[in-house]
Design an enzyme around this catalytic site. Structure first.
Site, PDB file in Angstrom:
ATOM      1  CG  HIS A  20      -2.053   0.832   1.203  1.00  0.00           C
ATOM      2  ND1 HIS A  20      -2.862   1.471   2.269  1.00  0.00           N
ATOM      3  CD2 HIS A  20      -2.709   1.547   0.308  1.00  0.00           C
ATOM      4  CE1 HIS A  20      -3.668   2.107   1.900  1.00  0.00           C
ATOM      5  NE2 HIS A  20      -3.731   2.332   0.724  1.00  0.00           N
ATOM      6  CG  ASP A  28       8.923   9.432 -22.329  1.00  0.00           C
ATOM      7  OD1 ASP A  28      10.282   9.437 -22.031  1.00  0.00           O
ATOM      8  OD2 ASP A  28       8.218  10.650 -22.252  1.00  0.00           O
ATOM      9  CG  HIS A  98       9.033  16.290 -16.805  1.00  0.00           C
ATOM     10  ND1 HIS A  98       8.719  15.019 -17.086  1.00  0.00           N
ATOM     11  CD2 HIS A  98      10.303  16.260 -17.446  1.00  0.00           C
ATOM     12  CE1 HIS A  98       9.176  14.455 -17.711  1.00  0.00           C
ATOM     13  NE2 HIS A  98      10.500  15.145 -18.030  1.00  0.00           N
ATOM     14  CE1 TYR A 120       7.521  17.531 -19.723  1.00  0.00           C
ATOM     15  CE2 TYR A 120       6.640  18.081 -21.804  1.00  0.00           C
ATOM     16  CZ  TYR A 120       7.439  18.198 -20.723  1.00  0.00           C
ATOM     17  OH  TYR A 120       8.246  19.139 -20.823  1.00  0.00           O
ATOM     18  CB  SER A 121       4.296   9.423 -22.495  1.00  0.00           C
ATOM     19  OG  SER A 121       3.499  10.106 -23.784  1.00  0.00           O
ATOM     20  CG  ASN A 122       7.499  10.229 -18.401  1.00  0.00           C
ATOM     21  OD1 ASN A 122       8.232   9.226 -18.724  1.00  0.00           O
ATOM     22  ND2 ASN A 122       7.610  11.198 -18.947  1.00  0.00           N
TER      23      ASN A 122
END
Length: 131
Positions: A20, A28, A98, A120-122
């Site tokens: 948890h 990316d 970021h 920014y594909s994170n």
């Protein structure tokens, strides 16, 4: 042979050890990862596998209570933001700069590198509980 969706042995192991509030990151191909964080590199070519393919696969086995996204995704990659919201419609989202996200990778159980080549594909996935 394992019958569930996540068949990559390293990824399966990390998901199995998540507690948890633990965090797992998917990102990316260009995201810098601290040497202290385990990197599971799934990238084989530009766009393969895609960020969404890996996210969808991980969500088959990981209970997620919150996600963290870079603030910059709103302007720099709104299509990806829409896809993430569609896939996780009821999951709270916290937007962070970021640069902060890059620092937060040091606290993740692992970083999963995809072949994604869009900005920014994170995502940071915060583990929830199933009870």
């Amino acid at each position: 042979m394992k019958k569930t969706k996540v068949i990559n042995s390293d990824l399966s192991r990390v998901i199995a050890t998540m507690g948890h509030f633990d965090k797992l990151s998917i990102g990316d191909a260009g995201m810098p990862v601290p040497s202290s964080t385990e990197k599971i590199d799934l990238a084989v070519d530009n766009g393969i596998p895609s960020f969404m393919q890996v996210l969808n696969n991980v969500l088959e086995e990981l209970e997620v209570q919150r996600i963290y996204l870079a603030e910059e995704i709103k302007v720099q990659n709104p299509k990806m933001l829409t896809a993430i919201k569609k896939r996780l419609p009821d999951t709270p989202i916290t937007f962070i700069p970021h640069e902060e996200m890059k620092k937060d990778l040091a606290d993740c159980k692992a970083f999963v590198r995809t072949g994604e080549m869009t900005p920014y594909s994170n995502i940071l996935l915060e583990s929830g509980v199933t009870f």
